[in-house]
Motif scaffolding. Structure first.
Motif, PDB file in Angstrom:
ATOM      1  N   SER A  35     -17.405  22.648  22.430  1.00 56.42           N
ATOM      2  CA  SER A  35     -17.792  22.656  23.839  1.00 56.42           C
ATOM      3  C   SER A  35     -18.884  21.617  24.095  1.00 56.42           C
ATOM      4  CB  SER A  35     -18.318  24.048  24.205  1.00 56.42           C
ATOM      5  OG  SER A  35     -18.907  24.025  25.479  1.00 56.42           O
ATOM      6  N   PRO A  36     -18.920  21.033  25.292  1.00 55.81           N
ATOM      7  CA  PRO A  36     -19.963  20.056  25.587  1.00 55.81           C
ATOM      8  C   PRO A  36     -21.347  20.663  25.810  1.00 55.81           C
ATOM      9  CG  PRO A  36     -18.518  20.307  27.484  1.00 55.81           C
ATOM     10  CD  PRO A  36     -17.935  21.123  26.372  1.00 55.81           C
ATOM     11  N   THR A  37     -21.421  21.964  25.954  1.00 61.56           N
ATOM     12  CA  THR A  37     -22.700  22.630  26.193  1.00 61.56           C
ATOM     13  C   THR A  37     -23.184  23.298  24.911  1.00 61.56           C
ATOM     14  OG1 THR A  37     -22.101  23.085  28.487  1.00 61.56           O
ATOM     15  CG2 THR A  37     -23.865  24.404  27.558  1.00 61.56           C
ATOM     16  N   LEU A  38     -24.434  23.057  24.551  1.00 58.97           N
ATOM     17  CA  LEU A  38     -25.024  23.732  23.400  1.00 58.97           C
ATOM     18  C   LEU A  38     -25.335  25.163  23.795  1.00 58.97           C
ATOM     19  CD1 LEU A  38     -26.226  23.663  20.546  1.00 58.97           C
ATOM     20  CD2 LEU A  38     -28.394  22.955  21.595  1.00 58.97           C
ATOM     21  N   ILE A  39     -24.871  26.079  22.993  1.00 52.38           N
ATOM     22  CA  ILE A  39     -25.116  27.494  23.258  1.00 52.38           C
ATOM     23  C   ILE A  39     -26.039  28.019  22.166  1.00 52.38           C
ATOM     24  CG2 ILE A  39     -22.997  28.188  22.098  1.00 52.38           C
ATOM     25  CD1 ILE A  39     -22.787  30.508  24.126  1.00 52.38           C
TER      26      ILE A  39
ATOM     27  N   GLN B  14     -16.131  29.258  29.996  1.00 54.81           N
ATOM     28  CA  GLN B  14     -14.981  28.900  30.825  1.00 54.81           C
ATOM     29  C   GLN B  14     -15.193  27.631  31.632  1.00 54.81           C
ATOM     30  OE1 GLN B  14     -14.029  32.379  33.122  1.00 54.81           O
ATOM     31  NE2 GLN B  14     -12.889  33.303  31.455  1.00 54.81           N
ATOM     32  N   ASP B  15     -16.383  27.448  32.198  1.00 55.67           N
ATOM     33  CA  ASP B  15     -16.620  26.248  33.013  1.00 55.67           C
ATOM     34  C   ASP B  15     -16.502  24.980  32.172  1.00 55.67           C
ATOM     35  OD1 ASP B  15     -16.961  27.789  35.282  1.00 55.67           O
ATOM     36  OD2 ASP B  15     -19.148  27.808  35.134  1.00 55.67           O
ATOM     37  N   ASP B  16     -17.037  25.017  30.944  1.00 53.85           N
ATOM     38  CA  ASP B  16     -16.919  23.861  30.054  1.00 53.85           C
ATOM     39  C   ASP B  16     -15.470  23.578  29.710  1.00 53.85           C
ATOM     40  OD1 ASP B  16     -19.640  23.614  30.038  1.00 53.85           O
ATOM     41  OD2 ASP B  16     -19.926  24.419  28.026  1.00 53.85           O
ATOM     42  N   TRP B  17     -14.715  24.630  29.417  1.00 51.30           N
ATOM     43  CA  TRP B  17     -13.325  24.428  29.027  1.00 51.30           C
ATOM     44  C   TRP B  17     -12.466  24.008  30.208  1.00 51.30           C
ATOM     45  CZ3 TRP B  17     -11.499  23.467  24.392  1.00 51.30           C
ATOM     46  CH2 TRP B  17     -12.331  23.732  23.321  1.00 51.30           C
ATOM     47  N   LYS B  18     -12.861  24.373  31.415  1.00 50.12           N
ATOM     48  CA  LYS B  18     -12.146  23.872  32.593  1.00 50.12           C
ATOM     49  C   LYS B  18     -12.328  22.366  32.695  1.00 50.12           C
ATOM     50  CE  LYS B  18     -12.361  28.083  35.335  1.00 50.12           C
ATOM     51  NZ  LYS B  18     -13.022  28.772  36.442  1.00 50.12           N
ATOM     52  N   ILE B  19     -13.549  21.904  32.430  1.00 55.10           N
ATOM     53  CA  ILE B  19     -13.826  20.460  32.443  1.00 55.10           C
ATOM     54  C   ILE B  19     -13.048  19.772  31.323  1.00 55.10           C
ATOM     55  CG2 ILE B  19     -15.635  18.727  32.047  1.00 55.10           C
ATOM     56  CD1 ILE B  19     -17.580  20.764  33.392  1.00 55.10           C
ATOM     57  N   LEU B  20     -13.071  20.379  30.134  1.00 56.63           N
ATOM     58  CA  LEU B  20     -12.362  19.793  28.994  1.00 56.63           C
ATOM     59  C   LEU B  20     -10.853  19.774  29.214  1.00 56.63           C
ATOM     60  CD1 LEU B  20     -14.372  21.274  25.999  1.00 56.63           C
ATOM     61  CD2 LEU B  20     -14.282  18.890  26.719  1.00 56.63           C
TER      62      LEU B  20
END
Length: 173
Positions: free
Chosen positions: A46-50, A125-131
């Motif tokens: 994912s583009p966001t670090l969690i 989900q928001d990151d994967w929508k972008i991806l």
């Protein structure tokens, strides 16, 4: 089997057995370290670090946080999870590869890994929508979803080793 990479990150079979035992002991939503590996791989992609404070509660399930027997037990689990995360992240970002600290020996272990990965996509989900708008990322996700359906729906199908090879190459690039 011992997993060792260039960063001196070391995971042993005993570490993974320990993680598996705690996941079972505290009735985690994640059934084993294979599913955890898939989950961490999805989060690393994912583009966001969690942060661990965000993903650790997901591992246990809603309203099911463990009451550790000791600080040593909690520390060892978190350190081992951190090492697993770093191993995956290092493989993907530095080595363009994905290594599994266990054998995906049968379709059930592959299904566990795929379910862990797919769980990560629902957490972000928001990151994967972008991806999903990215051709390469959407192809990877389509591959994972189709493999999951293939092995989940056909109870008689044997594990195809080419699927694992294709999966690891797709994730690493």
């Amino acid at each position: 089997m011992m997993v060792h990479d260039k960063r001196k990150n070391l995971l042993t079979d005993q570490d993974l057995v320990f993680v598996d035992s705690l996941l079972d002991k505290y009735n985690a939503e994640f059934v084993n370290s294979i599913m955890l590996h898939g989950f961490f791989t999805g989060l690393v992609c994912s583009p966001t670090l969690i942060m661990p404070s965000t993903y650790m509660p997901v591992i246990w399930g809603q309203n099911n946080q463990p009451n550790y027997e000791s600080i040593e037990e909690a520390t060892r689990l978190h350190v081992t999870c951190g090492e697993l995360w770093n191993l995956i992240s290092g493989d993907l970002h530095n080595n363009n590869s994905l290594n599994f600290p266990f054998a995906l020996a049968d379709k059930n272990s592959l299904l566990d890994w795929l379910e862990g990965f797919l769980h990560a996509t629902t957490c972000l989900q928001d990151d994967w929508k972008i991806l999903a708008e990215d051709k390469e990322a959407s192809s990877l996700l389509a591959l994972i979803v189709s493999m999951h359906q293939k092995y989940k729906e056909d109870k008689d199908i044997d594990l195809d080793k080419d699927d694992i090879s294709w999966l690891t190459k797709s994730i690493a690039h």
